[in-house]
Design a protein around this motif. Structure first.
Motif, PDB file in Angstrom:
ATOM      1  N   ALA A  88       1.483 -10.268 -12.524  1.00 56.01           N
ATOM      2  CA  ALA A  88       2.166  -9.320 -11.759  1.00 56.01           C
ATOM      3  C   ALA A  88       1.788  -7.995 -12.167  1.00 56.01           C
ATOM      4  CB  ALA A  88       3.745  -9.478 -11.877  1.00 56.01           C
ATOM      5  N   GLU A  89       1.549  -7.546 -13.378  1.00 52.83           N
ATOM      6  CA  GLU A  89       1.049  -6.210 -13.866  1.00 52.83           C
ATOM      7  C   GLU A  89      -0.293  -5.971 -13.278  1.00 52.83           C
ATOM      8  OE1 GLU A  89      -0.185  -4.050 -17.927  1.00 52.83           O
ATOM      9  OE2 GLU A  89       1.253  -5.862 -18.000  1.00 52.83           O
ATOM     10  N   ILE A  90      -1.176  -7.000 -13.366  1.00 55.55           N
ATOM     11  CA  ILE A  90      -2.524  -6.582 -12.802  1.00 55.55           C
ATOM     12  C   ILE A  90      -2.428  -6.241 -11.199  1.00 55.55           C
ATOM     13  CG2 ILE A  90      -4.836  -7.563 -12.311  1.00 55.55           C
ATOM     14  CD1 ILE A  90      -4.338  -9.205 -14.902  1.00 55.55           C
ATOM     15  N   ASP A  91      -1.543  -7.195 -10.275  1.00 51.90           N
ATOM     16  CA  ASP A  91      -1.550  -6.787  -8.939  1.00 51.90           C
ATOM     17  C   ASP A  91      -1.143  -5.616  -8.596  1.00 51.90           C
ATOM     18  OD1 ASP A  91      -2.347  -9.446  -8.288  1.00 51.90           O
ATOM     19  OD2 ASP A  91      -0.435 -10.430  -8.480  1.00 51.90           O
ATOM     20  N   LEU A  92      -0.045  -4.983  -9.506  1.00 49.71           N
ATOM     21  CA  LEU A  92       0.587  -3.755  -9.162  1.00 49.71           C
ATOM     22  C   LEU A  92      -0.477  -2.644  -9.709  1.00 49.71           C
ATOM     23  CD1 LEU A  92       4.186  -4.571  -9.769  1.00 49.71           C
ATOM     24  CD2 LEU A  92       3.146  -4.232  -7.568  1.00 49.71           C
ATOM     25  N   GLN A  93      -1.268  -2.776 -10.559  1.00 54.71           N
ATOM     26  CA  GLN A  93      -2.013  -1.797 -10.965  1.00 54.71           C
ATOM     27  C   GLN A  93      -3.107  -1.350  -9.848  1.00 54.71           C
ATOM     28  OE1 GLN A  93      -3.693  -3.308 -14.570  1.00 54.71           O
ATOM     29  NE2 GLN A  93      -2.176  -2.518 -15.946  1.00 54.71           N
ATOM     30  N   THR A  94      -3.095  -1.965  -8.567  1.00 50.63           N
ATOM     31  CA  THR A  94      -4.074  -1.402  -7.765  1.00 50.63           C
ATOM     32  C   THR A  94      -3.358  -0.296  -6.688  1.00 50.63           C
ATOM     33  OG1 THR A  94      -3.013  -3.258  -6.275  1.00 50.63           O
ATOM     34  CG2 THR A  94      -4.840  -3.737  -7.381  1.00 50.63           C
ATOM     35  N   VAL A  95      -2.041   0.035  -6.878  1.00 49.68           N
ATOM     36  CA  VAL A  95      -1.446   0.908  -6.242  1.00 49.68           C
ATOM     37  C   VAL A  95      -1.234   2.031  -7.178  1.00 49.68           C
ATOM     38  CG1 VAL A  95      -0.827   0.067  -4.186  1.00 49.68           C
ATOM     39  CG2 VAL A  95       0.782  -0.126  -6.310  1.00 49.68           C
ATOM     40  N   ASP A  96      -1.131   3.445  -7.004  1.00 48.83           N
ATOM     41  CA  ASP A  96      -0.687   4.528  -7.863  1.00 48.83           C
ATOM     42  C   ASP A  96       0.896   4.621  -8.271  1.00 48.83           C
ATOM     43  OD1 ASP A  96      -3.267   4.869  -8.066  1.00 48.83           O
ATOM     44  OD2 ASP A  96      -3.421   6.298  -6.287  1.00 48.83           O
ATOM     45  N   ASN A  97       1.601   4.237  -7.485  1.00 46.64           N
ATOM     46  CA  ASN A  97       3.364   4.609  -7.512  1.00 46.64           C
ATOM     47  C   ASN A  97       3.941   3.631  -7.992  1.00 46.64           C
ATOM     48  OD1 ASN A  97       3.029   3.181  -5.245  1.00 46.64           O
ATOM     49  ND2 ASN A  97       4.550   4.694  -3.986  1.00 46.64           N
ATOM     50  N   HIS A  98       3.687   2.476  -8.657  1.00 42.97           N
ATOM     51  CA  HIS A  98       4.356   1.424  -9.148  1.00 42.97           C
ATOM     52  C   HIS A  98       4.133   1.451 -10.748  1.00 42.97           C
ATOM     53  CE1 HIS A  98       4.903   0.633  -5.129  1.00 42.97           C
ATOM     54  NE2 HIS A  98       4.151  -0.362  -4.985  1.00 42.97           N
ATOM     55  N   GLU A  99       4.022   2.760 -11.412  1.00 45.83           N
ATOM     56  CA  GLU A  99       4.048   2.565 -12.880  1.00 45.83           C
ATOM     57  C   GLU A  99       5.416   2.146 -13.576  1.00 45.83           C
ATOM     58  OE1 GLU A  99       2.063   2.534 -16.289  1.00 45.83           O
ATOM     59  OE2 GLU A  99       1.277   2.660 -14.556  1.00 45.83           O
ATOM     60  N   ASN A 100       6.446   2.659 -12.975  1.00 46.92           N
ATOM     61  CA  ASN A 100       7.627   2.452 -13.730  1.00 46.92           C
ATOM     62  C   ASN A 100       7.928   0.946 -13.800  1.00 46.92           C
ATOM     63  OD1 ASN A 100       8.383   5.066 -14.534  1.00 46.92           O
ATOM     64  ND2 ASN A 100       9.106   5.748 -12.489  1.00 46.92           N
ATOM     65  N   LEU A 101       7.832   0.279 -12.543  1.00 53.87           N
ATOM     66  CA  LEU A 101       7.892  -1.267 -12.530  1.00 53.87           C
ATOM     67  C   LEU A 101       7.090  -1.833 -13.360  1.00 53.87           C
ATOM     68  CD1 LEU A 101       9.327  -3.470 -11.003  1.00 53.87           C
ATOM     69  CD2 LEU A 101       7.618  -3.308  -9.263  1.00 53.87           C
ATOM     70  N   ILE A 102       5.479  -1.498 -13.534  1.00 53.57           N
ATOM     71  CA  ILE A 102       4.753  -1.909 -14.571  1.00 53.57           C
ATOM     72  C   ILE A 102       5.406  -2.127 -15.778  1.00 53.57           C
ATOM     73  CG2 ILE A 102       2.599  -1.765 -15.471  1.00 53.57           C
ATOM     74  CD1 ILE A 102       1.578  -0.986 -12.772  1.00 53.57           C
ATOM     75  N   ASN A 103       5.812  -0.692 -16.271  1.00 57.99           N
ATOM     76  CA  ASN A 103       6.433  -0.771 -17.533  1.00 57.99           C
ATOM     77  C   ASN A 103       7.739  -1.561 -17.642  1.00 57.99           C
ATOM     78  OD1 ASN A 103       4.857   1.509 -18.255  1.00 57.99           O
ATOM     79  ND2 ASN A 103       6.339   3.123 -17.393  1.00 57.99           N
ATOM     80  N   LEU A 104       8.430  -1.723 -16.828  1.00 54.42           N
ATOM     81  CA  LEU A 104       9.426  -2.747 -16.854  1.00 54.42           C
ATOM     82  C   LEU A 104       8.872  -4.286 -17.061  1.00 54.42           C
ATOM     83  CD1 LEU A 104      12.185  -1.582 -14.337  1.00 54.42           C
ATOM     84  CD2 LEU A 104      12.308  -1.546 -16.679  1.00 54.42           C
ATOM     85  N   LEU A 105       7.792  -4.496 -16.432  1.00 49.21           N
ATOM     86  CA  LEU A 105       7.272  -5.865 -16.543  1.00 49.21           C
ATOM     87  C   LEU A 105       6.849  -5.834 -17.920  1.00 49.21           C
ATOM     88  CD1 LEU A 105       5.061  -6.094 -13.192  1.00 49.21           C
ATOM     89  CD2 LEU A 105       7.059  -7.640 -13.876  1.00 49.21           C
ATOM     90  N   ARG A 106       6.293  -4.916 -18.697  1.00 45.17           N
ATOM     91  CA  ARG A 106       5.895  -4.863 -20.077  1.00 45.17           C
ATOM     92  C   ARG A 106       7.033  -5.164 -20.897  1.00 45.17           C
ATOM     93  NH1 ARG A 106       1.651   0.101 -19.024  1.00 45.17           N
ATOM     94  NH2 ARG A 106       0.175  -1.161 -18.064  1.00 45.17           N
ATOM     95  N   ILE A 107       8.182  -4.688 -20.456  1.00 46.80           N
ATOM     96  CA  ILE A 107       9.393  -4.984 -21.335  1.00 46.80           C
ATOM     97  C   ILE A 107       9.815  -6.487 -21.254  1.00 46.80           C
ATOM     98  CG2 ILE A 107      11.759  -4.528 -21.689  1.00 46.80           C
ATOM     99  CD1 ILE A 107      10.266  -2.236 -22.721  1.00 46.80           C
TER     100      ILE A 107
END
Length: 402
Positions: A88-107
């Motif tokens: 999921a993190e890799i998929d969302l890294q293809t767009v610029d404005n989802h960084e906060n969600l990526i941080n939550l996925l890392r948590i």
């Protein structure tokens, strides 16, 4: 203990109550208490299973052969879930404005890893495995390079080692997914599809799902409209609010129909939420937007998503039109504030010593009491926090899963 057993049967679906009983049995720690914990480990809720494993591990109980078979399935599910969050993190890294969600996925990944290590410690009987958590998230790459060797030393069972060893290799997420492609295959999705999968995924924190639901609004289609609308009656108010606000803005007739239905059926919670939504004029006023602003600001250095959820009602969004200036001795909106974050726009802060500072782009002020005045340099949304922001580690306050 027989009374606890009876009550646990009566409250089999009440996760919060069951965790209290599990804690009580751990505190008792007698052979009968251990026996009862073992009998309850097969449960529909992974949170309850994790809590029982943690209790039994703390009590030093070693599972028997039949219990190990069940635990192997738990290990499988945790490895698979961990890999799902990497994908999921890799998929969302293809767009610029989802960084906060990526941080939550890392948590989420840290939470899953902690639970996996606890399960591994329990099934192997080696509590040293729990100490690997600090090494896993150590930024020192040299330390990470030893993890694979350490896990090989600590885990003697080849079947278990085959399931988890790749997770401890010092390689990229993409390499990890590639090596696991036969054991635990993962999908590669576009951002919209991934957001939908996050919204529907079990065992993620409410905050992660809420932020994905908010981001999904920007992908306009009949499919996304149906999915967002489906959370109108969610038991979590933060999800219901997003859904109702979306309907009010995009499908007002449907919103009014639902509002009338809530009144007819006397659904007080949904009536209250829909009434609150009626007062909202901008998505920046949503609870999830306020939480996201605090998250983005780094106001909390070592935070837990559930901490922010509990503070949602203590964060007040205020809109300042460009060129508006307020003096704090004339405006009481900041009198009781403990901090504030500029989520949108830019403001000029003048302090009581007459120094001036520009705050924008999710920057924050952690001591409003020294502020004399605020002037909006552009149309701005400022999030006022009225409560101290505590911090919790994942160990002391694990993410609440839904």
């Amino acid at each position: 203990i027989p009374y606890i057993d009876t009550y646990m049967g009566s409250y089999a679906k009440q996760t919060e109550i069951l965790t209290i009983f599990i804690d009580a049995l751990e505190a008792i720690g007698s052979p009968n208490a251990i026996r009862l914990l073992r009998s309850k480990i097969v449960h529909p809720s992974i949170e309850i299973i994790d809590h029982i494993i943690d209790a039994l591990n703390n009590l030093g109980y070693k599972p028997n052969t039949s219990e190990e078979l069940f635990l192997m399935n738990i290990i499988d599910s945790k490895v698979n879930m961990f890999l799902w969050t990497l994908s999921a993190e890799i998929d969302l890294q293809t767009v610029d404005n989802h960084e906060n969600l990526i941080n939550l996925l890392r948590i989420e990944q840290q939470k899953i890893m902690l639970k996996l290590l606890t399960t591994l410690s329990y099934v192997t009987g080696d509590k040293r495995i729990l100490k690997l958590e600090k090494l896993i998230y150590n930024q020192n790459s040299k330390t990470k390079s030893y993890l694979s060797d350490l896990i090989t030393i600590l885990i003697k069972q080849k079947e278990i080692l085959a399931k988890v060893s790749i997770l401890f290799e010092n390689i990229s997420h993409i390499e990890t997914l590639f090596k696991y492609r036969m054991q635990y295959p993962q999908e590669s999705l576009n951002p919209k599809e991934r957001l939908i999968s996050i919204v529907h995924k079990n065992h993620l924190s409410i905050l992660t799902k809420a932020l994905a639901l908010k981001y999904l609004i920007q992908y306009k289609s009949a499919q996304t409209s149906t999915i967002i609308a489906g959370y109108v009656t969610a038991k979590e108010p933060i999800l219901s609010e997003i859904s109702l606000f979306f309907l009010k803005e995009e499908h007002p007739d449907r919103f009014n129909e639902l509002r009338n239905y809530f009144v007819d059926k006397k659904l007080s919670n949904l009536i209250a939420t829909s009434d609150d939504v009626i007062k909202l004029n901008d998505s920046n006023e949503l609870q999830i937007s306020a939480i996201e602003a605090v998250l983005e600001s780094k106001l909390i250095i070592d935070w837990n998503p559930d901490t922010l959820l509990t503070l949602a009602n203590s964060i007040r969004p205020i809109y300042y039109k460009a060129d508006k200036e307020i003096y704090l001795d004339e405006d009481n909106s900041l009198v009781a504030a403990t901090s504030f974050v500029v989520g949108v726009g830019s403001i000029q802060v003048t302090y009581k010593d007459d120094t001036v500072k520009i705050i924008e782009n999710y920057a924050f002020e952690h001591n409003p009491k020294i502020v004399k005045s605020i002037k909006a340099l552009a149309d701005s949304w400022v999030y006022i926090v009225y409560e101290a922001l505590p911090t919790y580690s994942l160990k002391t306050n694990p993410l609440q899963a839904v």
